[in-house]
Motif scaffolding. Structure first.
Motif, mmCIF file in Angstrom:
data_model
loop_
_atom_site.group_PDB
_atom_site.id
_atom_site.type_symbol
_atom_site.label_atom_id
_atom_site.label_comp_id
_atom_site.label_asym_id
_atom_site.label_seq_id
_atom_site.Cartn_x
_atom_site.Cartn_y
_atom_site.Cartn_z
ATOM 1 N N THR A 199 0.819 -1.226 0.000
ATOM 2 C CA THR A 199 0.000 0.000 0.000
ATOM 3 C C THR A 199 0.846 1.266 0.000
ATOM 4 N N LYS A 200 2.167 1.135 0.157
ATOM 5 C CA LYS A 200 3.034 2.322 0.067
ATOM 6 C C LYS A 200 3.118 2.842 -1.374
ATOM 7 N N TYR A 201 2.782 1.994 -2.347
ATOM 8 C CA TYR A 201 2.804 2.422 -3.738
ATOM 9 C C TYR A 201 1.612 3.343 -4.013
ATOM 10 N N PRO A 202 1.755 4.272 -4.947
ATOM 11 C CA PRO A 202 0.632 5.160 -5.287
ATOM 12 C C PRO A 202 -0.601 4.360 -5.694
ATOM 13 N N ALA A 203 -1.760 4.842 -5.322
ATOM 14 C CA ALA A 203 -3.012 4.128 -5.579
ATOM 15 C C ALA A 203 -3.194 3.767 -7.059
ATOM 16 N N PRO A 204 -2.865 4.645 -8.016
ATOM 17 C CA PRO A 204 -3.054 4.271 -9.424
ATOM 18 C C PRO A 204 -2.208 3.072 -9.853
ATOM 19 N N ALA A 205 -1.074 2.857 -9.187
ATOM 20 C CA ALA A 205 -0.188 1.757 -9.563
ATOM 21 C C ALA A 205 -0.612 0.433 -8.951
ATOM 22 N N PRO B 296 -3.441 -1.463 -8.763
ATOM 23 C CA PRO B 296 -4.086 -2.513 -9.567
ATOM 24 C C PRO B 296 -3.133 -3.164 -10.559
ATOM 25 N N TRP B 297 -2.225 -2.405 -11.130
ATOM 26 C CA TRP B 297 -1.256 -2.954 -12.077
ATOM 27 C C TRP B 297 -0.286 -3.896 -11.373
ATOM 28 N N LEU B 298 0.162 -3.501 -10.184
ATOM 29 C CA LEU B 298 1.075 -4.337 -9.418
ATOM 30 C C LEU B 298 0.387 -5.621 -8.959
#
Length: 322
Positions: A260-266, A268-270
């Motif tokens: 969850t430290k990754y930006p929200a837009p990324a 779903p891709w991750l």
């Protein structure tokens, strides 16, 4: 006598029924910022360690080389690594085993404003490449692009080697036309609108390999695994179960700080990238597929010495659960 015997039997039963088998600890070396931390945190959050009666201790380390040193020095029991490293160790009389974990490899991602729709459109462009010339990505992508499009990396296509985060920054700034980067960095570029032109699995499929090819797996000493066969088999079963849960349970991902430290837009891709690469079983085709990839590397490595002195892939690098 009979009554006394029954009393003794009952006492023994009560005594031993109150005892539990001591948990074994499996020390797992993890990169501090690696995607394997998602799995480690998911295991912790779901209580699977209690179900399998093992304790998993995540040992954070700073680099891939540090992982290998820690494994060889006995500081950790298991790491995520590469089957080719396992094969090369066997040539040095060091016996390790590999259990498939993921099919994810490097991806070729390009900017949308550079008019790159096919591999042939890469002519004259500049690609950033992660991993260096001794990495499988370089050898396999170089050979495939030359075969499929008649273009040579480093000659017809300019190349720039750098660390994965730097490559992402450069392509975002427009200083590169595209990158061949590790999958989770590629996913972050996808989230920003850039498109994937080629994945490693597509490359391998187009080269005649139809079965999933594990590119990363759990690696551990064969001697340690023989002495702790229940612990390693339970650990691998637990690892497979948590990745199966992560395939369908979106809410589980929300509990993982390393994710969850990754930006929200990324996110779903991750999530989709992790799910599409997860490999939880070894099929009869796995060894055969690895043999073909090894042969491809050996044939196309030039002076890079990716396969070392090996003439063929050893037949016993895959761990067989028992």
């Amino acid at each position: 006598m009979t009554s006394l015997f029954r009393i003794l039997i009952t006492a023994c039963f009560l005594l031993f029924s109150g005892l539990t088998v001591a948990k074994e600890t499996v020390r797992v070396g993890v990169l501090q910022y690696g995607t394997v931390n998602w799995e480690m945190q998911a295991i912790s959050n779901t209580g699977l360690q209690k179900k399998y009666n093992i304790q998993v201790e995540a040992v954070p380390l700073a680099s891939a080389q540090a992982l290998l040193v820690a494994l060889q020095g006995g500081k950790v029991d298991v790491i995520l690594s590469d089957w080719l490293w396992v094969a090369r160790q066997k040539n040095l009389s060091r016996d390790y085993r590999f259990a498939p974990w993921s099919t994810n490899g490097g991806q070729l991602v390009v900017r949308n404003d550079r008019n790159i729709q096919t591999l042939k459109d890469l002519k004259g462009k500049t690609l950033g490449i992660a991993g260096g010339k001794t990495n499988k990505n370089w050898v396999l992508y170089k050979a495939y692009i030359q075969q499929a499009a008649g273009l040579e990396l480093g000659k017809d296509i300019n190349v720039k080697f750098a660390a994965p985060p730097m490559l992402n920054a450069l392509v975002q700034q427009g200083e590169l036309d595209g990158v061949i980067n590790f999958w989770h960095f590629a996913a972050q570029l996808n989230a920003q609108g850039m498109h994937t032109l080629l994945t490693m699995q597509t490359l391998l499929n187009n080269s005649g390999i139809k079965a999933p090819v594990p590119l990363l797996g759990w690696v551990f000493s064969a001697a340690w695994a023989s002495q702790h066969s229940k612990a390693i088999n339970d650990f691998l079963a637990m690892s497979a179960e948590i990745r199966q849960r992560m395939q369908t349970d979106d809410s589980l991902w929300a509990t993982l700080p390393a994710f969850t430290k990754y930006p929200a837009p990324a996110q779903p891709w991750l999530m989709e990238g992790f799910r599409s690469g997860a490999m939880t079983t070894t099929s009869p085709d796995t060894q055969a597929s690895l043999n073909v990839v090894f042969e491809m590397l050996s044939r196309n490595q030039e002076e890079n010495d990716v396969t070392g002195p090996l003439n063929a892939l050893p037949a016993d690098i895959l761990w067989q659960r028992h």
